[in-house]
Every structure is written in C-alpha cells, then in structure tokens.
Design a protein around this motif. Structure first.
Motif, PDB file in Angstrom:
ATOM      1  N   ILE A   1       0.818  -1.213   0.000  1.00 49.71           N
ATOM      2  CA  ILE A   1       0.000   0.000   0.000  1.00 49.71           C
ATOM      3  C   ILE A   1       0.852   1.264   0.000  1.00 49.71           C
ATOM      4  O   ILE A   1       0.465   2.279  -0.570  1.00 49.71           O
ATOM      5  CB  ILE A   1      -1.025  -0.014   1.159  1.00 49.71           C
ATOM      6  CG1 ILE A   1      -2.177   0.953   0.852  1.00 49.71           C
ATOM      7  CG2 ILE A   1      -0.356   0.261   2.500  1.00 49.71           C
ATOM      8  CD1 ILE A   1      -3.407   0.744   1.714  1.00 49.71           C
ATOM      9  N   GLN A   2       2.029   1.220   0.605  1.00 45.41           N
ATOM     10  CA  GLN A   2       2.897   2.406   0.619  1.00 45.41           C
ATOM     11  C   GLN A   2       3.400   2.735  -0.789  1.00 45.41           C
ATOM     12  O   GLN A   2       3.439   3.891  -1.186  1.00 45.41           O
ATOM     13  CB  GLN A   2       4.068   2.217   1.583  1.00 45.41           C
ATOM     14  CG  GLN A   2       3.647   2.185   3.037  1.00 45.41           C
ATOM     15  CD  GLN A   2       2.979   3.475   3.507  1.00 45.41           C
ATOM     16  OE1 GLN A   2       3.219   4.568   2.998  1.00 45.41           O
ATOM     17  NE2 GLN A   2       2.096   3.357   4.483  1.00 45.41           N
ATOM     18  N   LYS A   3       3.773   1.717  -1.558  1.00 41.58           N
ATOM     19  CA  LYS A   3       4.219   1.929  -2.939  1.00 41.58           C
ATOM     20  C   LYS A   3       3.068   2.490  -3.780  1.00 41.58           C
ATOM     21  O   LYS A   3       3.257   3.411  -4.578  1.00 41.58           O
ATOM     22  CB  LYS A   3       4.730   0.627  -3.532  1.00 41.58           C
ATOM     23  CG  LYS A   3       5.230   0.764  -4.951  1.00 41.58           C
ATOM     24  CD  LYS A   3       5.757  -0.559  -5.477  1.00 41.58           C
ATOM     25  CE  LYS A   3       6.213  -0.422  -6.922  1.00 41.58           C
ATOM     26  NZ  LYS A   3       6.674  -1.708  -7.466  1.00 41.58           N
ATOM     27  N   LEU A   4       1.868   1.940  -3.603  1.00 45.77           N
ATOM     28  CA  LEU A   4       0.701   2.431  -4.333  1.00 45.77           C
ATOM     29  C   LEU A   4       0.378   3.863  -3.920  1.00 45.77           C
ATOM     30  O   LEU A   4       0.072   4.702  -4.766  1.00 45.77           O
ATOM     31  CB  LEU A   4      -0.502   1.518  -4.109  1.00 45.77           C
ATOM     32  CG  LEU A   4      -1.783   1.924  -4.817  1.00 45.77           C
ATOM     33  CD1 LEU A   4      -1.586   2.011  -6.326  1.00 45.77           C
ATOM     34  CD2 LEU A   4      -2.898   0.948  -4.492  1.00 45.77           C
ATOM     35  N   TYR A   5       0.471   4.169  -2.632  1.00 39.65           N
ATOM     36  CA  TYR A   5       0.232   5.531  -2.160  1.00 39.65           C
ATOM     37  C   TYR A   5       1.169   6.510  -2.864  1.00 39.65           C
ATOM     38  O   TYR A   5       0.746   7.567  -3.335  1.00 39.65           O
ATOM     39  CB  TYR A   5       0.414   5.620  -0.640  1.00 39.65           C
ATOM     40  CG  TYR A   5       0.394   7.041  -0.138  1.00 39.65           C
ATOM     41  CD1 TYR A   5      -0.804   7.721   0.019  1.00 39.65           C
ATOM     42  CD2 TYR A   5       1.571   7.714   0.154  1.00 39.65           C
ATOM     43  CE1 TYR A   5      -0.825   9.040   0.454  1.00 39.65           C
ATOM     44  CE2 TYR A   5       1.562   9.028   0.592  1.00 39.65           C
ATOM     45  CZ  TYR A   5       0.360   9.681   0.743  1.00 39.65           C
ATOM     46  OH  TYR A   5       0.343  10.983   1.170  1.00 39.65           O
ATOM     47  N   GLU A   6       2.445   6.164  -2.955  1.00 39.72           N
ATOM     48  CA  GLU A   6       3.419   7.041  -3.602  1.00 39.72           C
ATOM     49  C   GLU A   6       3.087   7.225  -5.084  1.00 39.72           C
ATOM     50  O   GLU A   6       3.181   8.334  -5.616  1.00 39.72           O
ATOM     51  CB  GLU A   6       4.833   6.500  -3.434  1.00 39.72           C
ATOM     52  CG  GLU A   6       5.904   7.428  -3.925  1.00 39.72           C
ATOM     53  CD  GLU A   6       5.878   8.816  -3.283  1.00 39.72           C
ATOM     54  OE1 GLU A   6       6.271   9.772  -3.992  1.00 39.72           O
ATOM     55  OE2 GLU A   6       5.473   8.973  -2.118  1.00 39.72           O
ATOM     56  N   SER A   7       2.681   6.155  -5.764  1.00 45.43           N
ATOM     57  CA  SER A   7       2.291   6.247  -7.173  1.00 45.43           C
ATOM     58  C   SER A   7       1.086   7.181  -7.341  1.00 45.43           C
ATOM     59  O   SER A   7       1.054   8.020  -8.238  1.00 45.43           O
ATOM     60  CB  SER A   7       1.982   4.859  -7.723  1.00 45.43           C
ATOM     61  OG  SER A   7       1.619   4.915  -9.075  1.00 45.43           O
ATOM     62  N   LEU A   8       0.099   7.040  -6.469  1.00 44.22           N
ATOM     63  CA  LEU A   8      -1.089   7.893  -6.517  1.00 44.22           C
ATOM     64  C   LEU A   8      -0.729   9.342  -6.192  1.00 44.22           C
ATOM     65  O   LEU A   8      -1.216  10.274  -6.832  1.00 44.22           O
ATOM     66  CB  LEU A   8      -2.147   7.384  -5.536  1.00 44.22           C
ATOM     67  CG  LEU A   8      -2.857   6.096  -5.943  1.00 44.22           C
ATOM     68  CD1 LEU A   8      -3.529   5.454  -4.739  1.00 44.22           C
ATOM     69  CD2 LEU A   8      -3.866   6.371  -7.045  1.00 44.22           C
TER      70      LEU A   8
ATOM     71  N   GLU B   1      -6.486  10.412  -0.015  1.00 44.19           N
ATOM     72  CA  GLU B   1      -6.375  10.770   1.390  1.00 44.19           C
ATOM     73  C   GLU B   1      -4.940  11.182   1.709  1.00 44.19           C
ATOM     74  O   GLU B   1      -4.000  10.763   1.035  1.00 44.19           O
ATOM     75  CB  GLU B   1      -6.782   9.581   2.268  1.00 44.19           C
ATOM     76  CG  GLU B   1      -8.259   9.306   2.208  1.00 44.19           C
ATOM     77  CD  GLU B   1      -8.676   8.159   3.107  1.00 44.19           C
ATOM     78  OE1 GLU B   1      -9.617   8.363   3.888  1.00 44.19           O
ATOM     79  OE2 GLU B   1      -8.061   7.081   3.029  1.00 44.19           O
ATOM     80  N   ALA B   2      -4.785  11.991   2.743  1.00 43.31           N
ATOM     81  CA  ALA B   2      -3.477  12.545   3.088  1.00 43.31           C
ATOM     82  C   ALA B   2      -2.461  11.471   3.457  1.00 43.31           C
ATOM     83  O   ALA B   2      -1.266  11.645   3.243  1.00 43.31           O
ATOM     84  CB  ALA B   2      -3.627  13.537   4.239  1.00 43.31           C
ATOM     85  N   GLU B   3      -2.932  10.364   3.988  1.00 39.11           N
ATOM     86  CA  GLU B   3      -2.012   9.292   4.376  1.00 39.11           C
ATOM     87  C   GLU B   3      -2.743   7.957   4.441  1.00 39.11           C
ATOM     88  O   GLU B   3      -3.978   7.908   4.481  1.00 39.11           O
ATOM     89  CB  GLU B   3      -1.362   9.597   5.722  1.00 39.11           C
ATOM     90  CG  GLU B   3      -2.355   9.747   6.852  1.00 39.11           C
ATOM     91  CD  GLU B   3      -1.719  10.206   8.155  1.00 39.11           C
ATOM     92  OE1 GLU B   3      -2.227   9.796   9.219  1.00 39.11           O
ATOM     93  OE2 GLU B   3      -0.734  10.959   8.114  1.00 39.11           O
ATOM     94  N   VAL B   4      -1.968   6.899   4.441  1.00 38.20           N
ATOM     95  CA  VAL B   4      -2.518   5.552   4.602  1.00 38.20           C
ATOM     96  C   VAL B   4      -2.992   5.418   6.046  1.00 38.20           C
ATOM     97  O   VAL B   4      -2.292   5.811   6.980  1.00 38.20           O
ATOM     98  CB  VAL B   4      -1.441   4.486   4.281  1.00 38.20           C
ATOM     99  CG1 VAL B   4      -1.949   3.093   4.598  1.00 38.20           C
ATOM    100  CG2 VAL B   4      -1.011   4.593   2.825  1.00 38.20           C
ATOM    101  N   ARG B   5      -4.193   4.874   6.220  1.00 38.54           N
ATOM    102  CA  ARG B   5      -4.751   4.692   7.559  1.00 38.54           C
ATOM    103  C   ARG B   5      -4.453   3.283   8.064  1.00 38.54           C
ATOM    104  O   ARG B   5      -4.696   2.312   7.353  1.00 38.54           O
ATOM    105  CB  ARG B   5      -6.260   4.915   7.556  1.00 38.54           C
ATOM    106  CG  ARG B   5      -6.658   6.344   7.313  1.00 38.54           C
ATOM    107  CD  ARG B   5      -8.164   6.538   7.222  1.00 38.54           C
ATOM    108  NE  ARG B   5      -8.638   6.087   5.902  1.00 38.54           N
ATOM    109  CZ  ARG B   5      -9.364   5.005   5.684  1.00 38.54           C
ATOM    110  NH1 ARG B   5      -9.739   4.228   6.667  1.00 38.54           N
ATOM    111  NH2 ARG B   5      -9.732   4.681   4.457  1.00 38.54           N
TER     112      ARG B   5
END
Length: 132
Positions: free
Chosen positions: A87-94, A102-106
C-alpha cells in the motif's frame, strides 16, 4: 452460490487516457488493443478484470451514504475496494499522479491498512492491505 466478483465496469470519459492511467499509476495491464468507440479491459495482478467503459455523460462511480460514519453524516462512498500487497508503494504512485487521495494511509488495526483515492474521472475507490 456466488463465488466472487469476476469483473467490474467503470465509466470513463476517455478510454485511452484512462487505460494509460490505470497502467501507469495502478499497475494494471491492458488486455488487448483499444478499438475506437469501445472500452478497455484492464487486468489486475490476481487476474481480475476491470472494464473501462466509455461514458459520454460521465457520472463518477460513487454514491452518498450515512452508514459509513459514526454520527450519520453523509459520506461519499467508494463502490469498489481493491487489495494490494504494498500500500505504501501504491500511495506514492497515486501521490505522484496528483489526483485526489487521502493525506495518508490509515492503519485500521485488525482491518489492515486502507486508503481512499479517485481516478481521473472522479471514480472513487478504496485500496486495502491485510494487517501485518
């Protein structure tokens, strides 16, 4: 009797642009060449299919609900929740794509890590990663 969701259909305003975004940002694969006036089939990592369908009067895939908040406030709901192993890698891509997320992964404890985001047409999704 029903085993799983085999595929989902998503409205998009520009099939080629959306297919490129789903490939580059979400890591999906385009199944076959896009035919003029037709949709695109995107393949997810586990083999599930997401059909991107041309929608001339584009209405994003979301809906309002009061069942998602503790105080009964209206919440713009995502109709599809994806699963990821990173999810962290996907968050960075998004985040690099520059669209709403959203501002951060929950960290939802036993419900894992979660993140809500939108595609270029405003279709809202959630992505989930199993708890560690």
């Amino acid at each position: 009797m029903i085993k799983r969701i085999e595929c989902a259909y998503v409205p998009v305003s520009d099939v080629e642009r959306s297919a490129k975004w789903y490939e580059e940002v979400l890591g999906m694969k385009l199944r076959s060449a896009i035919q003029p006036g037709r949709g695109a089939i995107m393949i997810m990592g586990d083999g599930g299919w997401l059909f991107l369908q041309p929608s001339p009067n584009m209405t994003p895939l979301t809906f309002a609900t009061t069942g998602w908040t503790e105080v009964g406030e209206s919440f713009e709901m995502f109709p599809i929740c994806f699963e990821t192993d990173n999810i962290q890698k996907l968050y960075e891509s998004l985040r690099q794509a520059g669209l709403w997320l959203e501002a951060e992964v929950r960290d939802e404890g036993t419900c894992g890590h979660q993140l809500n985001f939108k595609d270029p047409d405003g279709n809202k999704y959630q992505v989930w990663q199993q708890p560690e």
